[in-house]
Motif scaffolding. Structure first.
Motif, short mmCIF file in Angstrom:
data_model
loop_
_atom_site.label_atom_id
_atom_site.label_comp_id
_atom_site.label_asym_id
_atom_site.label_seq_id
_atom_site.Cartn_x
_atom_site.Cartn_y
_atom_site.Cartn_z
N GLY A 132 30.40 48.10 44.87
CA GLY A 132 31.28 48.90 43.89
C GLY A 132 31.85 48.07 42.60
O GLY A 132 31.95 48.49 41.70
N ALA A 133 31.75 46.70 42.67
CA ALA A 133 32.11 46.08 41.56
C ALA A 133 31.00 45.79 40.53
O ALA A 133 31.29 45.37 39.06
N LYS A 136 28.60 50.64 38.80
CA LYS A 136 28.58 51.36 37.84
C LYS A 136 28.04 50.84 36.27
O LYS A 136 27.64 51.46 35.62
N ASN A 162 33.92 52.27 32.37
CA ASN A 162 32.55 51.35 31.97
C ASN A 162 31.91 52.02 30.83
O ASN A 162 31.38 52.78 30.76
N ASP A 246 30.32 44.10 34.15
CA ASP A 246 30.89 44.77 35.29
C ASP A 246 31.06 43.48 36.53
O ASP A 246 32.23 43.41 37.10
MG MG Z 1 33.64 48.60 37.93
#
Ligand code: MG
Ligand code: ADP
Ligand code: MG
Length: 302
Positions: A132-133, A136, A162, A246
């Motif tokens: 998840g980190a 994206k 993002n 990200d």
């Molecule tokens: Mg993120």
């Protein structure tokens, strides 16, 4: 990816470019979803200790995650899922786990124990990946590539905050992005960029208030298993690649101001804007000219 996505492209082939982009995005979502039983990540997480074959995109994503975990000394921890889940951030049924529970779950966390060999990924039983980190940002890079391959040289992709800016605006000027004020939800200032990715992490959007009245955010400090309390409220990273932005937005949030500044000195391939709990804005030299603070925020120290 559990977020709103807006994609804008200019030029003769813009429509085709965006159709292809949406297809690519849907394909990546299918590979990386933690909850879809047909996804690569789901298969790895339920592999019960066996090596699981994954697609090339997934093995590259995992490889990047492990590389950044090492680079950030574990501040980025792609196997944090069991702890995140105990806090209820995966189901929105939030709770404060006991210290013993957290200590026990941390036994199932450790990127060093993820075995990536060619196109297979193997976890110890009980471990789980959570990308998840970085998902994206990584998807943003791959989708931006599709947009460009389809002939658009001017586009803005927004994956839940993002940002991937391709080229400039059609008139040749830089893209203007509003930077969120973490204290009011309004705009703090404007960032003017071209051909760059911009990603912000903060604890002011996804958090819950415990019975103890304390606020618990969704970014976990892997060293403690508790939500990171580093004195920062928001970290914005600007760099050529969304994946780097990200990964760093999350991990520098965990590190806090001093360690983040130290990290930047040793890895000068990105710029950043950090906002502290007491309203101080710290930014790196390379981005100072591109950022303009809104005049009514003149009370903030930059
Ligand atoms: Mg993120
Ligand atoms: P966003 O949710 O807006 O994309 P981030 O990119 O900062 O924000 O990612 C936060 C997500 O990453 C959390 O919701 C969780 O799934 C996961 N996560 C939380 N703490 C960590 C960590 N220390 N390392 C890696 N992933 C984390
Ligand atoms: Mg991130």
């Amino acid at each position: 990816m559990d977020t709103y996505i807006t994609m804008t492209a200019y030029g003769r082939d813009a429509e085709t470019a965006l159709t292809e982009a949406a297809d690519k995005l849907a394909a990546l979502e299918q590979l990386w979803s933690v909850t879809d039983p047909n996804s690569d990540i789901y298969a790895v997480n339920h592999g019960e200790g066996h090596p699981i074959r994954v697609s090339e995109e997934t093995s590259e994503l995992v490889s990047f995650a492990l590389q950044m975990a090492e680079e950030t000394n574990g501040a980025l921890e792609p196997t944090i899922y069991p702890v995140l889940s105990a806090w209820g951030f995966t189901t929105e049924e939030h709770r404060v786990p006991s210290e013993t529970e957290i200590a026990e779950l941390l036994g199932n966390v450790g990127y060093e124990r993820v075995r990536l060999e060619g196109d297979t990924v193997q976890l110890d039983n009980g471990m789980m990946l959570d990308l998840g980190a970085i998902g994206k940002g990584y998807a943003g890079d791959l989708v931006a590539q599709v947009v460009q391959e389809n002939g658009s040289t001017s586009a803005l992709l927004n994956f839940g905050g993002n940002i991937q800016a391709i080229g400039t605006k059609p008139d040749g000027s830089r893209w203007r992005l509003g930077l969120r004020d973490p204290f009011t939800g309004g705009t703090l200032g404007v960032l003017e960029i071209s051909n760059m990715a911009v990603v912000t992490s903060g604890n002011y959007e996804r958090y819950f208030i415990g019975e103890d009245g304390k606020q618990y955010g969704h970014i976990i400090d892997p060293a403690t298993g508790y939500p990171a309390e580093s004195g920062l409220v928001s970290v914005t990273i600007v760099a050529g690649e969304g994946r780097l932005c990200d990964a760093l937005s999350t991990s520098l949030f965990v590190m806090g101001l001093d360690k983040a500044a130290e990290y930047w000195k040793q890895h000068p391939d990105f710029e950043m804007i950090l906002i502290t709990e007491d309203g101080e804005i710290d930014l790196t030299e390379g981005i100072a000219d591109a950022f303009t603070l809104d005049s009514y925020h003149s009370n903030m120290r930059v």
